[in-house]
Write a protein that holds these residues in place. Structure first.
Motif, PDB file in Angstrom:
ATOM      1  N   THR A   1       0.814  -1.210   0.000  1.00 30.48           N
ATOM      2  CA  THR A   1       0.000   0.000   0.000  1.00 30.48           C
ATOM      3  C   THR A   1       0.852   1.267   0.000  1.00 30.48           C
ATOM      4  O   THR A   1       0.635   2.182  -0.808  1.00 30.48           O
ATOM      5  N   SER A   2       1.832   1.347   0.895  1.00 32.65           N
ATOM      6  CA  SER A   2       2.662   2.559   0.992  1.00 32.65           C
ATOM      7  C   SER A   2       3.435   2.812  -0.296  1.00 32.65           C
ATOM      8  O   SER A   2       3.510   3.952  -0.785  1.00 32.65           O
TER       9      SER A   2
ATOM     10  N   SER B   1      -5.798   5.912   1.824  1.00 32.91           N
ATOM     11  CA  SER B   1      -5.494   4.506   2.047  1.00 32.91           C
ATOM     12  C   SER B   1      -6.545   3.916   2.979  1.00 32.91           C
ATOM     13  O   SER B   1      -7.339   4.631   3.597  1.00 32.91           O
TER      14      SER B   1
ATOM     15  N   LYS C   1       3.009   6.137  -2.902  1.00 32.52           N
ATOM     16  CA  LYS C   1       4.124   6.999  -3.298  1.00 32.52           C
ATOM     17  C   LYS C   1       4.263   7.071  -4.812  1.00 32.52           C
ATOM     18  O   LYS C   1       4.608   8.118  -5.372  1.00 32.52           O
TER      19      LYS C   1
END
Length: 403
Positions: free
Chosen positions: A228-229, A248, A233
């Motif tokens: 997810t992160s 998110s 980005k």
């Protein structure tokens, strides 16, 4: 010194076994407790992702401030180009459009305010693996004027599978529009509040009610939650340039962080209790061993061995003892975790939920390392009273103890 320490431990096998068992028990407790909470965290996260939010949702800029009340001002319009662009990314499993409206549902005798979600049934079915169908079935791609409703909403309006009901909402132009749908299923998620007000229909049906072929959000399902992160980005700059914003699953479900914080506090308290009990057990075993060996230490000092060297030898023995106990504990914890996970732990529904679940133990390298570190620290601390006794030992008193 290591060889001598190992020989000393083998020389006193019963005391060594007792201390090793105490350390191993403490390490097993810490590891299993941590693994149980880790399963709760991961299970709760997946329930949120695959029950409602997906991994990431993309909106028109400003939607989260006022778009839900005014979807006509903050909709995404045609999302086909955005969906195609996101689907080309390797970490993306699927992308789907949603339209969310506030409205009313009527059974002919009563009306209730509801949240109406229009989605693509085929894609939604692959994402919603944590949604439990209590009666009937889920939506399918060929459905027309069909709906599935939350369990709480179905109970409030006394709806059954096959029942006709009416949805009422505002169109994009501000007029009031209604549409009749047939209930084909009743679902249940982890959230009791959501189930009490949610109704899902095919996207094309809700677009007909709204009066425009638009969507209010694009939902992204990733191959792995851990991506997810990285995904956020990689798309942030492109989304900002397009006048879009993203959220998110953690941002969409802020209560997850609060729940994790609550459970982390409980885990810290339990870990402190286990550490204290472990320290007391090992300190008792080590203290008794050191007391019985006092004549041995006095003899070593009378022959010229320095006190610090004797103390260092004892400390090395305790560390070696703690290391063996920690390794044994981790091995036992891994085996017990697999056994417990295979059997399963029947857990009651959590707060604001009607769904129970099967508890398991998830051990990661970090948890095992922390458990070993706790065992070593407890062993090191338990040696402090014995080391103080050695450093203050009167040689003549120690020799007389052997008589």
């Amino acid at each position: 010194m290591i060889k001598l320490a190992a020989r000393n431990l083998l020389r006193h096998r019963k005391r060594t076994a007792t201390a090793v068992a105490a350390i191993a028990f403490g390490v097993v407790c810490v590891a299993l407790i941590g693994g149980f909470f880790q399963h709760i965290y991961e299970g709760f996260a997946e329930a949120i992702i695959r029950g409602q939010t997906g991994h990431v949702q993309i909106f028109s800029s400003g939607y989260n401030e006022g778009g839900f009340r005014h979807p006509d001002r903050f909709n995404l319009g045609d999302t086909s180009a955005l969906v195609k662009s996101l689907e080309s990314r390797p970490e993306v499993a699927s992308v789907m459009s949603r339209l969310s409206l506030q409205g009313l549902m009527s059974n002919g005798a009563a009306d209730l305010p509801v949240v109406i979600e229009g989605g693509e049934p085929g894609k939604e079915a692959s994402l919603s693996s944590y949604v439990r169908v209590r009666a009937g079935r889920t939506l399918e791609d060929g459905d027309d004027f069909a709906a599935v409703v939350g369990r709480g909403l179905a109970e409030s309006l006394r709806l059954d599978v096959g029942r006709r009901t009416t949805l009422l909402a505002s169109t994009g132009g501000g007029a009031i529009n209604t549409i009749d749908v047939t209930v084909v299923g009743i679902f249940e998620t982890y959230s009791q509040d959501y189930d009490a007000r949610a109704v899902k229909v095919p996207l094309k049906v809700l677009q007909q009610l709204f009066g425009a072929d638009v969507a209010t959000s694009v939902v992204v399902e990733l191959v792995q939650t851990g991506q997810t992160s990285t995904f956020l980005k990689s798309v942030d700059s492109d989304l900002r340039q397009a006048g879009l914003e993203r959220r998110s699953w953690r941002e969409l479900a802020d209560f997850y962080e609060k729940t994790v914080e609550l459970y982390d506090g409980q885990y810290r308290v339990l870990r402190v209790i286990v550490i204290v009990l472990l320290f007391l057990s090992v300190a008792n075993a080590v203290g008794m061993s050191m007391y019985e060996r006092t004549p041995e230490f006095a003899t070593m000092m009378s022959l010229g061995t320095r006190r610090r060297r004797v103390a260092a030898q004892v400390f090395l023995e305790v560390i070696l003892l703690a290391l063996v106990g920690a390794i044994v504990g981790v091995v036992l914890a891994v085996l017990l975790a697999q056994l417990i996970s295979w059997i399963g732990i029947d857990m009651p529904p959590g707060p604001n939920s009607t769904l129970g679940y099967t508890g398991k133990i998830i051990l990661s390298f970090r948890l095992c390392f922390e458990a070993v570190l706790i065992g070593l620290c407890a062993g090191a601390l338990s040696s402090v009273p014995a080391l103080r006794r050695i450093l203050k030992l009167d040689i003549s008193d120690g020799l007389r103890q052997a008589i």
